[in-house]
Design an enzyme around this catalytic site. Structure first.
Site, PDB file in Angstrom:
ATOM      1  N   HIS A  10       7.531  -6.393  10.838  1.00  0.00           N
ATOM      2  CA  HIS A  10       8.913  -6.006  11.123  1.00  0.00           C
ATOM      3  C   HIS A  10       9.372  -6.559  12.474  1.00  0.00           C
ATOM      4  CE1 HIS A  10       8.132  -2.330   8.294  1.00  0.00           C
ATOM      5  NE2 HIS A  10       8.249  -3.469   7.640  1.00  0.00           N
TER       6      HIS A  10
ATOM      7  N   THR B 231       5.402  -0.178  18.702  1.00  0.00           N
ATOM      8  CA  THR B 231       4.706   0.673  17.729  1.00  0.00           C
ATOM      9  C   THR B 231       3.476  -0.029  17.157  1.00  0.00           C
ATOM     10  OG1 THR B 231       6.317  -0.035  16.053  1.00  0.00           O
ATOM     11  CG2 THR B 231       6.693   2.092  17.089  1.00  0.00           C
TER      12      THR B 231
ATOM     13  N   TRP C 178       0.833  -1.210   0.000  1.00  0.00           N
ATOM     14  CA  TRP C 178       0.000   0.000   0.000  1.00  0.00           C
ATOM     15  C   TRP C 178       0.866   1.260   0.000  1.00  0.00           C
ATOM     16  CZ3 TRP C 178       0.349   3.577   3.984  1.00  0.00           C
ATOM     17  CH2 TRP C 178       0.971   3.154   5.165  1.00  0.00           C
TER      18      TRP C 178
ATOM     19  N   ASP D 121       2.191  -3.497   9.389  1.00  0.00           N
ATOM     20  CA  ASP D 121       3.591  -3.396   8.958  1.00  0.00           C
ATOM     21  C   ASP D 121       4.528  -3.581  10.149  1.00  0.00           C
ATOM     22  OD1 ASP D 121       2.792  -2.860   6.370  1.00  0.00           O
ATOM     23  OD2 ASP D 121       3.411  -0.759   6.383  1.00  0.00           O
ATOM     24  N   GLU D 122       4.193  -2.913  11.253  1.00  0.00           N
ATOM     25  CA  GLU D 122       5.060  -2.963  12.441  1.00  0.00           C
ATOM     26  C   GLU D 122       5.151  -4.395  12.983  1.00  0.00           C
ATOM     27  OE1 GLU D 122       6.710  -0.460  12.766  1.00  0.00           O
ATOM     28  OE2 GLU D 122       5.587   1.407  12.695  1.00  0.00           O
TER      29      GLU D 122
ATOM     30  N   GLU E 127       9.496  -2.420  17.584  1.00  0.00           N
ATOM     31  CA  GLU E 127       8.498  -2.667  16.539  1.00  0.00           C
ATOM     32  C   GLU E 127       7.195  -3.199  17.141  1.00  0.00           C
ATOM     33  OE1 GLU E 127       8.622  -1.595  13.659  1.00  0.00           O
ATOM     34  OE2 GLU E 127      10.523  -1.894  12.655  1.00  0.00           O
TER      35      GLU E 127
ATOM     36  N   GLU F  10       7.649   8.571  13.583  1.00  0.00           N
ATOM     37  CA  GLU F  10       7.831   7.928  12.282  1.00  0.00           C
ATOM     38  C   GLU F  10       8.619   8.824  11.331  1.00  0.00           C
ATOM     39  OE1 GLU F  10       7.060   4.900  11.554  1.00  0.00           O
ATOM     40  OE2 GLU F  10       5.426   4.277  12.862  1.00  0.00           O
TER      41      GLU F  10
ATOM     42  N   GLU G  28       9.001   1.627   6.181  1.00  0.00           N
ATOM     43  CA  GLU G  28       8.664   2.463   7.330  1.00  0.00           C
ATOM     44  C   GLU G  28       8.387   3.911   6.911  1.00  0.00           C
ATOM     45  OE1 GLU G  28       8.423   2.096  10.709  1.00  0.00           O
ATOM     46  OE2 GLU G  28       8.669  -0.075  10.730  1.00  0.00           O
TER      47      GLU G  28
ATOM     48  N   HIS H  86       4.823   5.356   6.609  1.00  0.00           N
ATOM     49  CA  HIS H  86       4.005   5.616   7.793  1.00  0.00           C
ATOM     50  C   HIS H  86       3.970   7.108   8.132  1.00  0.00           C
ATOM     51  CE1 HIS H  86       5.095   1.244   9.155  1.00  0.00           C
ATOM     52  NE2 HIS H  86       4.364   1.285   8.049  1.00  0.00           N
TER      53      HIS H  86
END
Length: 330
Positions: free
Chosen positions: A200, A167, A33, A196-197, A164, A76, A111, A114
């Protein structure tokens, strides 16, 4: 052999698998995305109507929520600091570009989206003072940070595994608050950031798992070291315009705790999850010193829980320059 050389040897040994780990944990640019997927289309005929809807929905969210969202966004946006720090870790070769440096570049590229999407959303919301936010962001990048890891890959991977997950929790809770208030688009946006976090977090946790298999004692010592000194959040040098590095981060943390976005109990639960994931209680072939480190880690959550129960969070909101209460009454 020195500890530095041992770590370098381990990083070189593990590097052969980094390409596969990139494929496992990172998403190709053409498939992932992008911020525009969640923002009004500036080329579209309905752009102004969509912006108006964002501004209307934003009125339903309280002051403390905006403080937390701004703090998350600034954290971020300070990505240049994090990338430059990690590109200097032992075993990450940025001149000749080895597998580890490729991981760092591709991870930070993910990252970076974000901060982009949160920044644009805050700008369109009309509920924050963007110039003050921009000053804070510039201060944070200019001031840099020191997370206590030096150039040690073991310590840095413990840090990123922890951070990670932290977050993930923060963005996920913000998503729930936004969705509950009726702002489904903001909720969806923060939810996908949290996804996503988590990916990761799983990646860095696997890095640590792999190190435990080849150098268990020193990995255990590094884990103990990081938890003994406490995990410092990346925005710990946060400050507003005209101020020295002072209480801004503490007040931001108080706000996050007050609305339940990220609390001292979350910190403890993350530690417990890392202990369980890395099976700290089952690791063998430890030196006497590493065995003591294991004992310390196993007892730490209970000790921290007793301290957390005594913590008092201020009930009144701190007045940040980023968010002015008057703007929330429009």
């Amino acid at each position: 052999m020195s500890l530095k050389n041992v770590r370098l040897e381990v990083m070189q040994f593990l590097e052969k698998d980094v390409e596969a780990l990139i494929e496992k944990y990172l998403i190709p640019i053409e498939k992932i995305w992008q911020p525009t997927d969640f923002l009004p289309n500036s080329e579209g005929h309905n752009f102004f109507e969509e912006v108006k809807e964002i501004r209307e929905l934003s009125k339903e969210l309280p002051y403390d929520f905006w403080v937390v969202l701004v703090g998350d966004m600034i954290t971020e946006e300070a990505l240049p600091t994090y990338e430059s720090w990690l590109m200097d870790v032992e075993g990450v070769e940025q001149v000749e570009r080895n597998g580890w440096s490729k991981w760092m570049r591709h991870w930070t590229a993910e990252e970076n989206r974000h901060g982009d999407v949160l920044n644009k959303y805050l700008y369109l919301s009309g509920r924050v003072n963007m110039k003050e936010i921009e000053k804070t962001t510039q201060y944070l990048i200019a001031d840099g940070f020191d997370i206590g890891t030096d150039r040690d890959p073991y310590k840095n991977f413990v840090y990123t595994s922890f951070q990670e997950l932290a977050t993930y929790i923060s963005h996920n809770r913000v998503a729930k608050i936004a969705t509950k208030s009726g702002n489904k688009q903001l909720g969806k946006m923060c939810k996908i950031i949290s996804g996503d976090e988590m990916r990761h977090h799983n990646a860095y946790s696997e890095f640590v798992e792999r190190i435990f298999k080849v150098d268990p004692s020193q990995m255990m010592m590094a884990f103990q070291y990081m938890m003994k000194q406490k995990i410092t959040m990346p925005a710990h040098f946060l400050r507003e315009s005209g101020d020295k590095i002072s209480t801004a981060f503490e007040e931001f943390s108080n706000t996050a705790q007050r609305i339940g976005v990220y609390t001292s109990r979350d910190y403890i639960e993350i530690l417990e999850k890392l202990i369980a994931r890395w099976e700290i209680d089952k690791i063998t072939n430890l030196t006497d010193e590493a065995e003591k480190a294991r004992e310390y880690l196993m007892k730490l959550p209970e000790r921290m829980l007793r301290l957390a129960d005594r913590m008092k969070i201020p009930e009144n909101s701190f007045q940040f320059k980023w968010v002015e209460p008057a703007t929330l009454k429009l």
